[in-house]
Design an enzyme around this catalytic site. Structure first.
Site, PDB file in Angstrom:
ATOM      1  N   HIS A 163       0.826  -1.211   0.000  1.00 15.53           N
ATOM      2  CA  HIS A 163       0.000   0.000   0.000  1.00 15.53           C
ATOM      3  C   HIS A 163       0.855   1.254   0.000  1.00 15.53           C
ATOM      4  O   HIS A 163       2.082   1.215   0.149  1.00 15.53           O
ATOM      5  CB  HIS A 163      -0.950  -0.006   1.204  1.00 15.53           C
ATOM      6  CG  HIS A 163      -0.271  -0.029   2.551  1.00 15.53           C
ATOM      7  ND1 HIS A 163       0.258   1.091   3.138  1.00 15.53           N
ATOM      8  CD2 HIS A 163      -0.057  -1.045   3.428  1.00 15.53           C
ATOM      9  CE1 HIS A 163       0.767   0.780   4.315  1.00 15.53           C
ATOM     10  NE2 HIS A 163       0.580  -0.524   4.517  1.00 15.53           N
ATOM     11  N   CYS A 179       3.478  -4.946   6.679  1.00 23.93           N
ATOM     12  CA  CYS A 179       3.020  -4.614   5.335  1.00 23.93           C
ATOM     13  C   CYS A 179       4.134  -3.945   4.530  1.00 23.93           C
ATOM     14  O   CYS A 179       5.136  -3.490   5.081  1.00 23.93           O
ATOM     15  CB  CYS A 179       1.792  -3.714   5.399  1.00 23.93           C
ATOM     16  SG  CYS A 179       0.315  -4.542   6.034  1.00 23.93           S
TER      17      CYS A 179
END
Length: 207
Positions: A163, A179
């Site tokens: 992301h 992440c």
């Protein structure tokens, strides 16, 4: 997607400042009206030449269309035909939070809503009001940034994402909760190249 057209971009040898790597920078992707509005308000940072977006010789050996994340050197590669790849600088998980393995892109979202995961709520109780409110709406201050690719194994969400970020100054570092963070402009570029089912390999080694 026309991989052949992408791969036919003429490579211009350009020494990257201080890193001894050569590659060709790529143009920024087109932005829609929301992208332009939100990115004008989002935090900005100069992350340095090494962590820019370049077409390089593909060191991964992966099939075209594969995403490979090198968490050792903090690079993400999107493999193209003819042994080329788009290389992006990323921020990855701290040693205790890093994740490695294989997955596929199971969901894609533009300016996604962020919901603090359960383990984060345990560490940081001050985020509970955000969770109780249904999460944080997408926008320039959202930790997921401009785009999110949700990583699945089969039909199970791994809870790991590729992301954007509202902390672009941390690209190239090991700072996340597992992440993979990218500059907002870079994750838009990657988002435009992938699809549901794209293979993702996250490896703790240098390529």
């Amino acid at each position: 997607m026309n991989y052949r057209a992408i791969a036919s971009i003429a490579l211009v040898s350009a020494a990257l400042s201080g890193c001894g790597v050569t590659g060709a920078s790529t143009p920024d992707p087109s932005l829609n009206a929301k992208d332009k509005e939100f990115m004008s308000l989002a935090p900005q940072a100069n992350v340095g030449g090494e962590y820019g977006r370049y077409i390089v010789e593909d060191p991964t050996g992966a099939a075209p269309g594969t995403i490979t994340v090198d968490t050792y050197r903090n690079f993400l590669y999107f493999s193209l035909p003819n042994k080329k790849a788009v290389r992006y600088g990323v921020a990855t998980g701290r040693d205790a939070a890093g994740w490695t393995g294989e997955a596929t892109v199971g969901k894609m979202a533009e300016w996604p809503r962020w919901m603090p995961p359960a383990d984060m709520l345990e560490r940081w109780p001050h985020l509970k009001p955000t969770a109780e409110a249904g999460g944080l709406p997408g926008g320039p201050d959202n930790p997921l940034g401009s785009r999110a690719l949700y990583l699945f194994q089969g039909d199970k969400d791994t809870m790991y994402r590729i992301h954007g970020t509202n902390e672009p100054e941390k690209i190239g570092q090991k700072v996340s909760s597992g992440c993979i963070r990218m500059r907002d402009i870079d994750v838009i570029d990657l988002y435009n190249r992938v699809h549901i089912g794209t293979r993702v390999v996250v490896a703790d080694k240098a390529f």
